[in-house]
Design a protein around this motif. Structure first.
Motif, PDB file in Angstrom:
ATOM      1  N   VAL A  23      29.607-114.932  38.612  1.00 25.17           N
ATOM      2  CA  VAL A  23      29.632-113.494  38.319  1.00 25.17           C
ATOM      3  C   VAL A  23      28.324-112.820  38.723  1.00 25.17           C
ATOM      4  N   PRO A  24      27.143-113.383  38.381  1.00 24.10           N
ATOM      5  CA  PRO A  24      25.895-112.734  38.822  1.00 24.10           C
ATOM      6  C   PRO A  24      25.788-112.631  40.339  1.00 24.10           C
ATOM      7  N   PHE A  25      26.277-113.648  41.069  1.00 22.75           N
ATOM      8  CA  PHE A  25      26.239-113.597  42.534  1.00 22.75           C
ATOM      9  C   PHE A  25      27.087-112.448  43.063  1.00 22.75           C
ATOM     10  N   PHE A  26      28.330-112.348  42.568  1.00 21.60           N
ATOM     11  CA  PHE A  26      29.209-111.280  43.051  1.00 21.60           C
ATOM     12  C   PHE A  26      28.669-109.904  42.671  1.00 21.60           C
ATOM     13  N   SER A  28      25.466-109.033  42.143  1.00 20.27           N
ATOM     14  CA  SER A  28      24.258-108.705  42.907  1.00 20.27           C
ATOM     15  C   SER A  28      24.563-108.464  44.381  1.00 20.27           C
ATOM     16  N   SER A  29      25.512-109.216  44.955  1.00 20.67           N
ATOM     17  CA  SER A  29      25.857-108.973  46.355  1.00 20.67           C
ATOM     18  C   SER A  29      26.584-107.645  46.514  1.00 20.67           C
ATOM     19  N   THR A  30      27.421-107.293  45.529  1.00 16.84           N
ATOM     20  CA  THR A  30      28.069-105.972  45.562  1.00 16.84           C
ATOM     21  C   THR A  30      27.028-104.866  45.486  1.00 16.84           C
ATOM     22  N   LEU A  31      26.027-105.064  44.625  1.00 21.33           N
ATOM     23  CA  LEU A  31      24.950-104.085  44.511  1.00 21.33           C
ATOM     24  C   LEU A  31      24.215-103.935  45.836  1.00 21.33           C
ATOM     25  N   MET A 200      25.705-110.093  57.111  1.00 16.49           N
ATOM     26  CA  MET A 200      25.482-110.314  55.694  1.00 16.49           C
ATOM     27  C   MET A 200      26.722-110.861  54.977  1.00 16.49           C
ATOM     28  N   VAL A 201      27.919-110.427  55.372  1.00 20.50           N
ATOM     29  CA  VAL A 201      29.139-110.951  54.746  1.00 20.50           C
ATOM     30  C   VAL A 201      29.276-112.442  55.043  1.00 20.50           C
ATOM     31  N   THR A 202      29.109-112.824  56.311  1.00 18.32           N
ATOM     32  CA  THR A 202      29.226-114.246  56.653  1.00 18.32           C
ATOM     33  C   THR A 202      28.093-115.063  56.033  1.00 18.32           C
TER      34      THR A 202
END
Length: 222
Positions: A23-26, A28-31, A200-202
């Motif tokens: 959850v923290p990864f998703f 922070s990456s969304t941010l 960045m997505v890959t």
């Protein structure tokens, strides 16, 4: 029945780990993608936004991976990657960022190991990397050509060993190669449409898959 129960328990434990740990990864990456801080305006905030998802993955591996060299080396690779993200925020520090990511890939290579060999996978990797580096080489600054060659060799070895391991590590290795190939072309040859988004997505997906590979074979707790 007992075997099925243990397998069900293992899957339930793994699902809990993934739910709580990623959850923290998703988030922070969304941010990061929402902020989308411009590359031509480096700052400490942009560096933090870029490396935070990787630090979250490092925390996930530290807390969730079984003890042993595989999880340790992946964790070290993630920390080196976070350092590389910070350094590459400032374009004039590009060679140092390249060294940081080369170290990250060396740690991943140490995690992946050399067995099974699967030499048949090495030949197409060598062919593709030689072809791509041959196209890229005329556009490289002379001061970076040797460093880039060493980097490509390390990345190619890491991809070979990731493919040999299979599962999420294999897909992670492939996405790392795509991310780096797009970034190199975008940086040294010509800017690509949506290049930064693709990179960045890959990149984030590849790192997440390598982190997930540390818990794929996690034993059930007794």
């Amino acid at each position: 029945m007992e075997t099925g129960g243990r397998e069900s328990e293992r899957r339930h434990t793994l699902n809990l780990l993934l739910t709580r740990g990623l959850v923290p990864f998703f988030a922070s990456s969304t941010l990061y993608f929402l902020l989308w801080l411009p590359e031509d305006n480096p700052s400490c905030n942009s560096a933090l936004a870029k490396c935070l998802p990787i630090l979250c993955l490092a925390l996930f591996v530290h807390e969730s991976a079984p003890s042993g060299p595989y999880g340790l080396f992946v964790w070290l690779g993630l920390l080196c990657s976070a350092l590389g993200d910070i350094v590459l925020t400032w374009p004039n520090l590009f060679p140092f960022g390249l060294v940081a990511f080369a170290l990250a890939y060396l740690f991943y290579l140490m995690a992946l190991g050399w067995h099974p060999i699967r030499q048949a996978l090495l030949e197409p990797v060598i062919a593709i990397f030689i072809l791509y580096f041959g196209l890229l080489y005329p556009h490289l600054p002379s001061s970076l050509s040797l460093l880039m060659f060493a980097y490509v060799v390390i990345l190619g070895l890491m991809l070979w060993r990731a493919l040999a391991r299979g599962r999420s590590a294999a897909l992670g290795g492939l996405l790392f190669s795509i991310s780096d190939a797009v970034q190199a072309w975008d940086t040294f040859v010509q800017p690509l449409p949506s290049g930064r988004m693709i990179i960045m997505v890959t990149y984030y997906t590849a790192q997440a898959l390598l982190a997930l590979s540390t818990v794929e074979d996690r034993p059930t707790q007794s």
